[in-house]
Design an enzyme around this catalytic site. Sequence first.
Site, PDB file in Angstrom:
ATOM      1  N   THR A 220     -11.744 -14.943  23.229  1.00 61.14           N
ATOM      2  CA  THR A 220     -10.695 -14.434  24.123  1.00 61.14           C
ATOM      3  C   THR A 220     -10.378 -15.539  25.135  1.00 61.14           C
ATOM      4  OG1 THR A 220     -11.293 -12.130  23.919  1.00 61.14           O
ATOM      5  CG2 THR A 220     -10.331 -12.771  26.025  1.00 61.14           C
ATOM      6  N   ARG A 248      -7.868   0.851  18.996  1.00 61.10           N
ATOM      7  CA  ARG A 248      -8.734   0.569  20.150  1.00 61.10           C
ATOM      8  C   ARG A 248      -8.063  -0.426  21.103  1.00 61.10           C
ATOM      9  NH1 ARG A 248     -11.236  -4.361  22.267  1.00 61.10           N
ATOM     10  NH2 ARG A 248     -13.134  -3.742  23.349  1.00 61.10           N
ATOM     11  N   GLY A 250      -8.891  -2.806  24.494  1.00 59.10           N
ATOM     12  CA  GLY A 250     -10.006  -3.317  25.294  1.00 59.10           C
ATOM     13  C   GLY A 250      -9.651  -3.452  26.762  1.00 59.10           C
ATOM     14  N   ASP A 251     -10.421  -4.274  27.443  1.00 61.27           N
ATOM     15  CA  ASP A 251     -10.242  -4.451  28.890  1.00 61.27           C
ATOM     16  C   ASP A 251      -9.152  -5.460  29.246  1.00 61.27           C
ATOM     17  OD1 ASP A 251     -11.997  -6.402  27.651  1.00 61.27           O
ATOM     18  OD2 ASP A 251     -12.264  -7.227  29.668  1.00 61.27           O
ATOM     19  N   THR A 271     -14.248 -11.702  30.015  1.00 62.82           N
ATOM     20  CA  THR A 271     -14.320 -11.753  28.550  1.00 62.82           C
ATOM     21  C   THR A 271     -15.646 -11.178  28.098  1.00 62.82           C
ATOM     22  OG1 THR A 271     -14.381 -13.156  26.591  1.00 62.82           O
ATOM     23  CG2 THR A 271     -15.106 -14.176  28.642  1.00 62.82           C
ATOM     24  N   GLY A 272     -15.603 -10.384  27.042  1.00 65.90           N
ATOM     25  CA  GLY A 272     -16.842  -9.796  26.544  1.00 65.90           C
ATOM     26  C   GLY A 272     -16.611  -8.394  26.040  1.00 65.90           C
ATOM     27  N   GLY A 274     -15.367  -5.247  26.026  1.00 69.71           N
ATOM     28  CA  GLY A 274     -14.303  -4.661  26.831  1.00 69.71           C
ATOM     29  C   GLY A 274     -14.632  -3.299  27.406  1.00 69.71           C
TER      30      GLY A 274
HETATM   31  N1  ASP Z   1     -12.853  -8.347  26.192  1.00 69.28           N
HETATM   32  C1  ASP Z   1     -12.239  -8.378  24.885  1.00 69.28           C
HETATM   33  C2  ASP Z   1     -12.116  -6.980  24.373  1.00 69.28           C
HETATM   34  O1  ASP Z   1     -13.044  -6.214  24.519  1.00 69.28           O
HETATM   35  C3  ASP Z   1     -12.995  -9.213  23.896  1.00 69.28           C
HETATM   36  C4  ASP Z   1     -13.454 -10.559  24.381  1.00 69.28           C
HETATM   37  O2  ASP Z   1     -13.347 -10.878  25.545  1.00 69.28           O
HETATM   38  O3  ASP Z   1     -13.959 -11.336  23.555  1.00 69.28           O
HETATM   39  O4  ASP Z   1     -11.119  -6.681  23.766  1.00 69.28           O
END
Ligand code: ASP
Length: 356
Positions: A220, A248, A250-251, A271-272, A274
Amino acid sequence: MKIFPLLFLSFAISATNCLAFQDSTESASVDKKPKMKYAIAIHGGAGSSPTRFSKEANARRAASMKTALKIGTDILRAGGTSLDATEKVVLFLEDDPQFNSGVGAVFNAVGSHELDASIMDGSTKACGAVAGISRVKNPISLARLVMTDTEHVLLSGRGAEMFASNKGLIMVEPNYFDTEATLKAWQRARAKVGDRSSLETKGDEALELVDLDTGSYMGTVGCVALDSNGNLAAATSTGGLTNKKFGRIGDSPIIGAGTFADNETCAISGTGMGEQYIRNVVAFDVAAQMKYRNVSMKAAIDDNLQNRLNPGDGGIIGVDRDGNIYMAFNTQGMARAAADSNGRYEVLWVEPQAQK
Ligand code: ASP
């Protein structure tokens, strides 16, 4: 077999290591430095480490981060806005198949792509976001148009795509986003969890199903910046999580979760995992802690990574209203880069030994 306890332990260890070698140049000594004219930080996703890739692959990724940093820094140096800098940096990374945004976005559970993005102007709190789109080449530019050309904040799916097409943005077929690497990662993830979505279950079991070995949530992209007018901006763009359930979100397109900017405090991109960023309203929480508890951005980011998110959940980058930059993560690694008007200029995606 449940692997969560093992994962938790290994992340607890690696998080400690990460926190030991990650950037922490914010704060204390800053008072003596001249006032920052501009500052910029970029992430290319958390969830993996340079040790997992070949030298060549790491060099390619670092080169892209370097170009992205130059794009953003050139804009800010020339007196451009933080909004332009963050959009252009993210747009460049969206066009690079090494990152999980734009081309290179991961596959969802039905073998397609659903992209999310958002951008926020810290000077007005204007913001725009798009979610679940699969036909717009550059989601970040669409997010900016939602901000400037509609009375809304978040558009999703077909409506967002119709708006993009009406605005003359480049439209693509969904398979434009395919890459060999993301296809392989999806196939590996499916071999492991079958055709279930990676996040169908609850709690620990959900984490168990996230396949870190495939780097299923890395790549991301996000950018935060302070410009010479003292304005902050933040932008984030993603393909989400490999094998995520169809529909779905995400954040990254959720203002306050994956992206936030407010001139009074800071600009944040996360990032991570979500879902964890949404539950903990992470980006806003950092700004709120600064505003209401009067803590530094670094302390607020560390608090989120250590006390709210689980080990292994992800990373956060931020720039505060004074131009202090902080980039941290509780995963194995996070591609990141930063520059400011006091001479800082660095890309941090190298072998861990070299980071000391
Ligand atoms: N945060 C992103 C999500 O959950 C994924 C990512 O940051 O790698 O969609």
